[in-house]
Design a protein around this motif. Sequence first.
Motif, PDB file in Angstrom:
ATOM      1  N   PHE A  73       0.837  -1.196   0.000  1.00 50.12           N
ATOM      2  CA  PHE A  73       0.000   0.000   0.000  1.00 50.12           C
ATOM      3  C   PHE A  73       0.876   1.251   0.000  1.00 50.12           C
ATOM      4  N   HIS A  74       1.847   1.282   0.878  1.00 58.63           N
ATOM      5  CA  HIS A  74       2.848   2.356   0.896  1.00 58.63           C
ATOM      6  C   HIS A  74       4.205   1.682   0.756  1.00 58.63           C
ATOM      7  N   ALA A  75       4.653   1.518  -0.470  1.00 57.41           N
ATOM      8  CA  ALA A  75       5.867   0.746  -0.737  1.00 57.41           C
ATOM      9  C   ALA A  75       7.111   1.445  -0.198  1.00 57.41           C
ATOM     10  N   GLU A  76       7.967   0.651   0.438  1.00 61.33           N
ATOM     11  CA  GLU A  76       9.274   1.153   0.881  1.00 61.33           C
ATOM     12  C   GLU A  76      10.305   1.037  -0.250  1.00 61.33           C
ATOM     13  N   ASN A  77      10.025   0.123  -1.190  1.00 60.16           N
ATOM     14  CA  ASN A  77      10.901  -0.065  -2.357  1.00 60.16           C
ATOM     15  C   ASN A  77      12.348  -0.375  -1.951  1.00 60.16           C
ATOM     16  N   ARG A  78      12.441  -1.289  -0.968  1.00 64.79           N
ATOM     17  CA  ARG A  78      13.777  -1.684  -0.521  1.00 64.79           C
ATOM     18  C   ARG A  78      13.678  -3.014   0.208  1.00 64.79           C
ATOM     19  N   ALA A  79      14.826  -3.553   0.579  1.00 64.14           N
ATOM     20  CA  ALA A  79      14.855  -4.781   1.370  1.00 64.14           C
ATOM     21  C   ALA A  79      14.404  -4.461   2.793  1.00 64.14           C
ATOM     22  N   LEU A  80      13.590  -5.368   3.376  1.00 64.97           N
ATOM     23  CA  LEU A  80      13.015  -5.129   4.701  1.00 64.97           C
ATOM     24  C   LEU A  80      13.347  -6.283   5.650  1.00 64.97           C
ATOM     25  N   THR A  81      13.608  -5.949   6.887  1.00 68.98           N
ATOM     26  CA  THR A  81      13.761  -6.977   7.916  1.00 68.98           C
ATOM     27  C   THR A  81      12.380  -7.464   8.329  1.00 68.98           C
ATOM     28  N   LEU A  82      12.366  -8.507   9.142  1.00 71.51           N
ATOM     29  CA  LEU A  82      11.092  -9.028   9.621  1.00 71.51           C
ATOM     30  C   LEU A  82      10.327  -7.955  10.382  1.00 71.51           C
ATOM     31  N   ALA A  83      11.012  -7.223  11.246  1.00 67.81           N
ATOM     32  CA  ALA A  83      10.344  -6.170  12.014  1.00 67.81           C
ATOM     33  C   ALA A  83       9.788  -5.093  11.095  1.00 67.81           C
ATOM     34  N   GLU A  84      10.541  -4.732  10.061  1.00 69.76           N
ATOM     35  CA  GLU A  84      10.073  -3.701   9.140  1.00 69.76           C
ATOM     36  C   GLU A  84       8.893  -4.189   8.307  1.00 69.76           C
ATOM     37  N   ILE A  85       8.927  -5.451   7.926  1.00 69.08           N
ATOM     38  CA  ILE A  85       7.787  -6.012   7.187  1.00 69.08           C
ATOM     39  C   ILE A  85       6.515  -5.873   8.011  1.00 69.08           C
ATOM     40  N   PHE A  86       6.643  -6.122   9.318  1.00 65.08           N
ATOM     41  CA  PHE A  86       5.457  -6.079  10.188  1.00 65.08           C
ATOM     42  C   PHE A  86       5.035  -4.642  10.482  1.00 65.08           C
ATOM     43  N   THR A  87       5.952  -3.805  10.867  1.00 65.49           N
ATOM     44  CA  THR A  87       5.583  -2.431  11.252  1.00 65.49           C
ATOM     45  C   THR A  87       5.145  -1.603  10.050  1.00 65.49           C
ATOM     46  N   HIS A  88       5.743  -1.843   8.876  1.00 71.88           N
ATOM     47  CA  HIS A  88       5.335  -1.128   7.672  1.00 71.88           C
ATOM     48  C   HIS A  88       4.228  -1.872   6.911  1.00 71.88           C
ATOM     49  N   SER A  89       3.836  -3.019   7.440  1.00 71.98           N
ATOM     50  CA  SER A  89       2.736  -3.814   6.878  1.00 71.98           C
ATOM     51  C   SER A  89       2.953  -4.108   5.399  1.00 71.98           C
ATOM     52  N   SER A  90       4.059  -4.768   5.099  1.00 67.40           N
ATOM     53  CA  SER A  90       4.421  -5.071   3.712  1.00 67.40           C
ATOM     54  C   SER A  90       3.781  -6.376   3.248  1.00 67.40           C
ATOM     55  N   ASN A  91       2.935  -6.274   2.231  1.00 63.02           N
ATOM     56  CA  ASN A  91       2.341  -7.474   1.619  1.00 63.02           C
ATOM     57  C   ASN A  91       3.409  -8.306   0.908  1.00 63.02           C
ATOM     58  N   ILE A  92       4.356  -7.630   0.272  1.00 66.68           N
ATOM     59  CA  ILE A  92       5.407  -8.333  -0.469  1.00 66.68           C
ATOM     60  C   ILE A  92       6.262  -9.136   0.493  1.00 66.68           C
ATOM     61  N   GLY A  93       6.698  -8.509   1.569  1.00 66.43           N
ATOM     62  CA  GLY A  93       7.527  -9.219   2.536  1.00 66.43           C
ATOM     63  C   GLY A  93       6.804 -10.389   3.180  1.00 66.43           C
ATOM     64  N   SER A  94       5.534 -10.215   3.538  1.00 64.88           N
ATOM     65  CA  SER A  94       4.752 -11.293   4.140  1.00 64.88           C
ATOM     66  C   SER A  94       4.621 -12.469   3.172  1.00 64.88           C
ATOM     67  N   SER A  95       4.378 -12.171   1.903  1.00 71.56           N
ATOM     68  CA  SER A  95       4.250 -13.233   0.902  1.00 71.56           C
ATOM     69  C   SER A  95       5.547 -14.015   0.761  1.00 71.56           C
ATOM     70  N   LEU A  96       6.684 -13.309   0.747  1.00 67.09           N
ATOM     71  CA  LEU A  96       7.979 -13.988   0.618  1.00 67.09           C
ATOM     72  C   LEU A  96       8.226 -14.925   1.800  1.00 67.09           C
ATOM     73  N   ILE A  97       7.857 -14.493   3.018  1.00 65.95           N
ATOM     74  CA  ILE A  97       8.019 -15.343   4.211  1.00 65.95           C
ATOM     75  C   ILE A  97       7.154 -16.584   4.105  1.00 65.95           C
ATOM     76  N   ALA A  98       5.873 -16.402   3.759  1.00 67.04           N
ATOM     77  CA  ALA A  98       4.947 -17.542   3.712  1.00 67.04           C
ATOM     78  C   ALA A  98       5.347 -18.542   2.649  1.00 67.04           C
ATOM     79  N   MET A  99       5.772 -18.063   1.487  1.00 66.51           N
ATOM     80  CA  MET A  99       6.152 -18.996   0.422  1.00 66.51           C
ATOM     81  C   MET A  99       7.422 -19.754   0.782  1.00 66.51           C
ATOM     82  N   GLU A 100       8.309 -19.122   1.524  1.00 66.84           N
ATOM     83  CA  GLU A 100       9.510 -19.836   1.959  1.00 66.84           C
ATOM     84  C   GLU A 100       9.153 -20.909   2.991  1.00 66.84           C
TER      85      GLU A 100
END
Length: 590
Positions: free
Chosen positions: A337-364
């Motif tokens: 929704f509000h893209a950071e357009n960068r690599a994110l840590t687990l904490a950043e994925i959660f606090t910035h609510s990244s759909n992309i990061g969450s998807s990468l975790i689940a697929m792994e």
Amino acid sequence: MIRFWRKSNPIRRTLEAYADSRPLPEAAPENLTRVLRVENEDASIIEDARRRLAVIGFTMVIAFGGLGFRAIELAFTGSEAVATIPAQAEARRGDLVDRNGQVLATTLETWSLFADPQLVWDARETAEALVTVLPDLDVDELTADLSSRRRFVWVQRNLTPRQRQAVFALGMPGLEFRTEPRRVYPRGRLAAHAIGHASRDMDGLAGAEQAFNSALTNDGGRPVPLSIDMGVQFHVDEVLRRYMAEFQAQSATGIVLDVETGEILSLVSLPDFDPNRAGEAASGERLNRALQARYEMGSTFKAFTVALALEQGIAEPGETFDATNPLHVGGYTIEDFHAENRALTLAEIFTHSSNIGSSLIAMEAGADAQRDLLQRLRLLERAPVELDESASPLLPRHWGPTETATISYGHGIAVSPLAVASAFAAIANDGVYVRPTLRPVRPGETVAGEQVISPEVAQGVLDLMREVVENGTGGRADAPGFRVAGKTGTAEIPTRGGYDEDRLISSFSAVFPYDDPQYVVLVILEEPQGNASTYGYATGGWTAAPAAGEIISRIASILGVEQEDDPLARSALVRAALTPDPEPVVRPDE
């Protein structure tokens, strides 16, 4: 035999002389024998007559008794036995009370009006007269009922004393009253969906009235307590009504759970209804959204994705996930929704609510691991509460890579709000899942739970939830002095052929206090509309989060949670009250 008893008969004279103790003639013994024989014959005839009269009398008693019984039967059933007077309840239905003893449902004796059409002189005239004092009646329908061949028809049940007196004053023949029990709900709409309602015949139809029908009916009229705290219920209800109106939402849901016992302290579903007039409520008002509605919860599910990452050891300290570009999975494009357009840590994925990061975790982690975790958290089944309204989730038919990715951020799976609140309660309770319940837990009573995730994983998720409130999308949920942890959620409503981006389900799942988790508060607004106060945003961080924060501030003292004495928090409140609103700094939201 009559000829022996003429006055000139010598035998008569002989008997009279015998009765007067006069000397008898010498021929007396022969005559006396003859007289006694005659007397025996006469007594035998009289005795036979008496027996015949007794038989005739007994037969008449039986016959008239049968006729009387039939007359009574016909008086109530009519010749066609179309209707009968319902039997009155043998035992009084017990009261429903909240955890503090406040009466939520009770039974009162009322008068009900019925008619014997065979005794009604003029059906039309009677119907028109009744409508003048009972305006809810339909003249034509009542006229048809009063013109029938039946001997019993209900006119109107559960009259008020004033209505009964008005009908009585009409003096119309064929109308009678009988007393009937009526279920009464003194608090009206407050907690209507948790309490439910009962039928006129005292059978529970919904909510606790249905779930605990046996105890209410067969427990000698003793009160049945619920876990609901009406003080907490009042504040949750009031806050949600205001936010629902402010953001013109279609509905609002609020739940407060005790994380250690599973007790439901508050359950609000708006719009609601008055259980005293449940028959007049629309289906949407009777719908218990906290249990019956199933929502795609959006980024709320990222808390479970973080738990999956920690459990599977996917996100080691310092490890990042590339959220630079949108993710393409199975022909679909996943964006932030509000893209950071960068690599994110687990904490950043959660606090910035990244759909992309969450998807990468689940697929792994894989579909099997994801499904197993959600199953342990009871998100793939109906919430195991006593109420029959609890609905099963809507699950994907095929759980492949695309579904694994979208479920990681709360799309492609729809669950009930109570199921979500119970899963967060497990996180707050050191990873122990406790079944939600509407019955109060006695002091000192041991509550059985199941360890569904490790305490370390649960604490890791809780830490990141606190970070969301301190520095992420949930800042407006912070209740000064109570250290709230939580997660925002915003999901587009699915429609035929895709999702409607203009129709949202906005939510906030809160745990407080963060240092000693005791309670979960879940707030959901369906289709809220942004306004000037939110700068047009209708997402969870702007609408549901502040509602949750206000609820926590109101109910904490009722629940015995002490506010921390934080001078910095107090000074911040003072500054906020004295300083004009600054230009908005929009935080990343879902």
